[in-house]
Write a protein that holds these residues in place. Structure first.
Motif, PDB file in Angstrom:
ATOM      1  N   TRP A  44       8.075   2.082  50.829  1.00  0.00           N
ATOM      2  CA  TRP A  44       8.117   1.862  52.280  1.00  0.00           C
ATOM      3  C   TRP A  44       9.189   2.764  52.887  1.00  0.00           C
ATOM      4  CZ3 TRP A  44      10.646  -2.283  55.675  1.00  0.00           C
ATOM      5  CH2 TRP A  44       9.995  -2.353  56.915  1.00  0.00           C
ATOM      6  N   ARG A  45       8.776   3.761  53.656  1.00  0.00           N
ATOM      7  CA  ARG A  45       9.705   4.751  54.183  1.00  0.00           C
ATOM      8  C   ARG A  45      10.825   4.150  55.041  1.00  0.00           C
ATOM      9  NH1 ARG A  45       9.489  10.502  55.017  1.00  0.00           N
ATOM     10  NH2 ARG A  45      11.068  11.069  56.567  1.00  0.00           N
ATOM     11  N   PRO A  46      10.545   3.162  55.929  1.00  0.00           N
ATOM     12  CA  PRO A  46      11.645   2.601  56.729  1.00  0.00           C
ATOM     13  C   PRO A  46      12.802   2.073  55.881  1.00  0.00           C
ATOM     14  CG  PRO A  46       9.558   1.951  57.667  1.00  0.00           C
ATOM     15  CD  PRO A  46       9.242   2.616  56.350  1.00  0.00           C
ATOM     16  N   GLN A  47      12.490   1.581  54.684  1.00  0.00           N
ATOM     17  CA  GLN A  47      13.547   1.076  53.807  1.00  0.00           C
ATOM     18  C   GLN A  47      14.453   2.222  53.370  1.00  0.00           C
ATOM     19  OE1 GLN A  47      12.857  -2.295  52.120  1.00  0.00           O
ATOM     20  NE2 GLN A  47      14.415  -2.296  50.522  1.00  0.00           N
ATOM     21  N   ILE A  48      13.865   3.334  52.957  1.00  0.00           N
ATOM     22  CA  ILE A  48      14.638   4.498  52.532  1.00  0.00           C
ATOM     23  C   ILE A  48      15.384   5.106  53.714  1.00  0.00           C
ATOM     24  CG2 ILE A  48      14.463   6.835  51.588  1.00  0.00           C
ATOM     25  CD1 ILE A  48      14.142   4.664  49.522  1.00  0.00           C
ATOM     26  N   GLU A  49      14.761   5.120  54.883  1.00  0.00           N
ATOM     27  CA  GLU A  49      15.431   5.646  56.074  1.00  0.00           C
ATOM     28  C   GLU A  49      16.663   4.822  56.418  1.00  0.00           C
ATOM     29  OE1 GLU A  49      12.290   5.536  58.910  1.00  0.00           O
ATOM     30  OE2 GLU A  49      11.600   7.584  58.471  1.00  0.00           O
ATOM     31  N   SER A  50      16.571   3.522  56.242  1.00  0.00           N
ATOM     32  CA  SER A  50      17.713   2.656  56.520  1.00  0.00           C
ATOM     33  C   SER A  50      18.864   2.956  55.567  1.00  0.00           C
ATOM     34  CB  SER A  50      17.302   1.187  56.396  1.00  0.00           C
ATOM     35  OG  SER A  50      18.418   0.346  56.613  1.00  0.00           O
ATOM     36  N   ILE A  51      18.554   3.171  54.291  1.00  0.00           N
ATOM     37  CA  ILE A  51      19.583   3.520  53.318  1.00  0.00           C
ATOM     38  C   ILE A  51      20.191   4.872  53.661  1.00  0.00           C
ATOM     39  CG2 ILE A  51      19.977   4.138  50.900  1.00  0.00           C
ATOM     40  CD1 ILE A  51      17.908   2.016  50.158  1.00  0.00           C
ATOM     41  N   SER A  52      19.347   5.832  54.037  1.00  0.00           N
ATOM     42  CA  SER A  52      19.831   7.154  54.436  1.00  0.00           C
ATOM     43  C   SER A  52      20.807   7.056  55.601  1.00  0.00           C
ATOM     44  CB  SER A  52      18.645   8.052  54.806  1.00  0.00           C
ATOM     45  OG  SER A  52      19.088   9.317  55.247  1.00  0.00           O
ATOM     46  N   ASN A  53      20.470   6.251  56.588  1.00  0.00           N
ATOM     47  CA  ASN A  53      21.347   6.072  57.749  1.00  0.00           C
ATOM     48  C   ASN A  53      22.679   5.448  57.349  1.00  0.00           C
ATOM     49  OD1 ASN A  53      19.406   7.108  59.477  1.00  0.00           O
ATOM     50  ND2 ASN A  53      18.542   5.103  59.949  1.00  0.00           N
ATOM     51  N   PHE A  54      22.619   4.454  56.472  1.00  0.00           N
ATOM     52  CA  PHE A  54      23.848   3.801  56.030  1.00  0.00           C
ATOM     53  C   PHE A  54      24.737   4.784  55.259  1.00  0.00           C
ATOM     54  CE2 PHE A  54      26.332   1.703  52.758  1.00  0.00           C
ATOM     55  CZ  PHE A  54      27.073   0.800  53.522  1.00  0.00           C
ATOM     56  N   LEU A  55      24.140   5.572  54.374  1.00  0.00           N
ATOM     57  CA  LEU A  55      24.918   6.547  53.604  1.00  0.00           C
ATOM     58  C   LEU A  55      25.587   7.557  54.528  1.00  0.00           C
ATOM     59  CD1 LEU A  55      22.535   7.266  50.580  1.00  0.00           C
ATOM     60  CD2 LEU A  55      24.542   5.775  50.636  1.00  0.00           C
ATOM     61  N   HIS A  56      24.855   8.020  55.523  1.00  0.00           N
ATOM     62  CA  HIS A  56      25.409   8.982  56.480  1.00  0.00           C
ATOM     63  C   HIS A  56      26.605   8.382  57.210  1.00  0.00           C
ATOM     64  CE1 HIS A  56      25.566  12.240  59.377  1.00  0.00           C
ATOM     65  NE2 HIS A  56      25.545  11.341  60.350  1.00  0.00           N
ATOM     66  N   GLN A  57      26.474   7.137  57.639  1.00  0.00           N
ATOM     67  CA  GLN A  57      27.567   6.463  58.331  1.00  0.00           C
ATOM     68  C   GLN A  57      28.764   6.234  57.407  1.00  0.00           C
ATOM     69  OE1 GLN A  57      25.768   2.897  59.833  1.00  0.00           O
ATOM     70  NE2 GLN A  57      24.385   4.004  61.221  1.00  0.00           N
ATOM     71  N   SER A  58      28.506   6.185  56.099  1.00  0.00           N
ATOM     72  CA  SER A  58      29.566   5.953  55.113  1.00  0.00           C
ATOM     73  C   SER A  58      30.119   7.253  54.538  1.00  0.00           C
ATOM     74  CB  SER A  58      29.027   5.070  53.973  1.00  0.00           C
ATOM     75  OG  SER A  58      28.543   3.844  54.475  1.00  0.00           O
ATOM     76  N   ARG A  59      29.792   8.377  55.183  1.00  0.00           N
ATOM     77  CA  ARG A  59      30.279   9.704  54.769  1.00  0.00           C
ATOM     78  C   ARG A  59      29.800  10.088  53.369  1.00  0.00           C
ATOM     79  NH1 ARG A  59      35.397  10.160  54.023  1.00  0.00           N
ATOM     80  NH2 ARG A  59      35.816   7.930  53.812  1.00  0.00           N
ATOM     81  N   VAL A  60      28.573   9.717  53.066  1.00  0.00           N
ATOM     82  CA  VAL A  60      27.937  10.102  51.809  1.00  0.00           C
ATOM     83  C   VAL A  60      26.781  11.043  52.138  1.00  0.00           C
ATOM     84  CG1 VAL A  60      26.580   9.314  49.838  1.00  0.00           C
ATOM     85  CG2 VAL A  60      28.559   7.984  50.606  1.00  0.00           C
ATOM     86  N   ASN A  61      26.857  12.275  51.668  1.00  0.00           N
ATOM     87  CA  ASN A  61      25.801  13.250  51.926  1.00  0.00           C
ATOM     88  C   ASN A  61      24.613  13.002  50.999  1.00  0.00           C
ATOM     89  OD1 ASN A  61      27.302  14.655  53.885  1.00  0.00           O
ATOM     90  ND2 ASN A  61      28.342  15.856  52.311  1.00  0.00           N
ATOM     91  N   SER A  62      23.432  13.020  51.563  1.00  0.00           N
ATOM     92  CA  SER A  62      22.224  12.803  50.764  1.00  0.00           C
ATOM     93  C   SER A  62      21.169  13.832  51.137  1.00  0.00           C
ATOM     94  CB  SER A  62      21.675  11.392  50.980  1.00  0.00           C
ATOM     95  OG  SER A  62      21.322  11.197  52.342  1.00  0.00           O
ATOM     96  N   SER A  63      20.135  13.908  50.315  1.00  0.00           N
ATOM     97  CA  SER A  63      19.043  14.841  50.561  1.00  0.00           C
ATOM     98  C   SER A  63      18.162  14.324  51.685  1.00  0.00           C
ATOM     99  CB  SER A  63      18.200  14.987  49.289  1.00  0.00           C
ATOM    100  OG  SER A  63      17.538  13.749  49.013  1.00  0.00           O
ATOM    101  N   SER A  64      17.239  15.164  52.106  1.00  0.00           N
ATOM    102  CA  SER A  64      16.205  14.681  53.011  1.00  0.00           C
ATOM    103  C   SER A  64      15.277  13.783  52.202  1.00  0.00           C
ATOM    104  CB  SER A  64      15.423  15.856  53.611  1.00  0.00           C
ATOM    105  OG  SER A  64      14.858  16.648  52.578  1.00  0.00           O
TER     106      SER A  64
END
Length: 210
Positions: A44-64
């Motif tokens: 489910w893409r929204p689940q991964i998008e939510s994790i991506s957003n949280f990582l970004h806010q936590s100063r963790v760089n992630s892939s697309s």
């Protein structure tokens, strides 16, 4: 867990619980060092998008967000953390909240911070595979160095290759042909090396590449 009404994940405790079930500490053996990555997967893409957003806010760089088509019954979305500083930041944040993946995270942290060698990290991961806590293959690579030592040895080897490349004499005519093949015909360094019989280091020197 993910909550749509609150906009998704909001704490490391929530993200760690998800990672403990559907996440993975990836390990790749390269020359003299190990590479670690953290991967989150879900259909489910929204689940991964939510994790991506949280990582970004936590100063963790992630892939697309990528899409894995290997699953026959349903494709999955994936999100990877590969930058060393980000892997460490996320691994340390999740360590206290995980159970199944805690040892994998601990091993990655110990290696990336230089407290164990590549051989010790591999042996520990092999142990996790043998007892069934981790899925994967048994590795027998020999890396008797810490990450810092492995990087230092690779740097020394690259310097030796660069010095050797500058000692090789290449005629002006051959230089012209190499540059023409690279610029006009888009031949790669490897193909140019095979065609003209020089090492890739020599080809890079001729082309002025760094």
């Amino acid at each position: 867990m993910y909550r749509a009404e609150t906009g998704g994940y909001s704490s490391w405790r929530q993200v760690s619980g998800y990672f403990d079930g559907d996440g993975n500490v990836g390990l790749e053996v390269v020359k003299r060092v190990l590479r670690f990555k953290l991967r989150f997967v879900d259909t489910w893409r929204p689940q991964i998008e939510s994790i991506s957003n949280f990582l970004h806010q936590s100063r963790v760089n992630s892939s697309s967000i990528g899409r894995d088509e290997k699953e026959r019954w349903q494709a999955a979305y994936r999100l990877d953390v590969t930058e060393i500083k980000s892997v460490l930041r996320a691994a340390k944040a999740m360590l206290r909240y995980t159970v199944k993946k805690r040892e994998d995270l601990r091993i990655a942290i110990e290696y990336l911070e230089g407290r164990i060698t590549g051989n010790e990290a591999i042996a520990a991961f092999n142990g996790e595979v043998r007892i069934g806590r981790r899925r994967g293959k048994i590795r027998d690579a020999t890396l008797p160095f810490t990450r810092k030592e492995g990087l230092r040895l690779s740097k020394l080897e690259n310097a030796r290759k660069a010095r050797a490349a500058y000692a090789v004499d290449v005629s002006e005519e051959v230089k012209r042909l190499i540059k023409n093949d690279h610029g006009r015909h888009r031949l790669s360094h490897v193909k140019l090396s095979k065609k003209y019989g020089y090492s890739v280091s020599v080809i890079r020197r001729v082309l002025g590449a760094r």
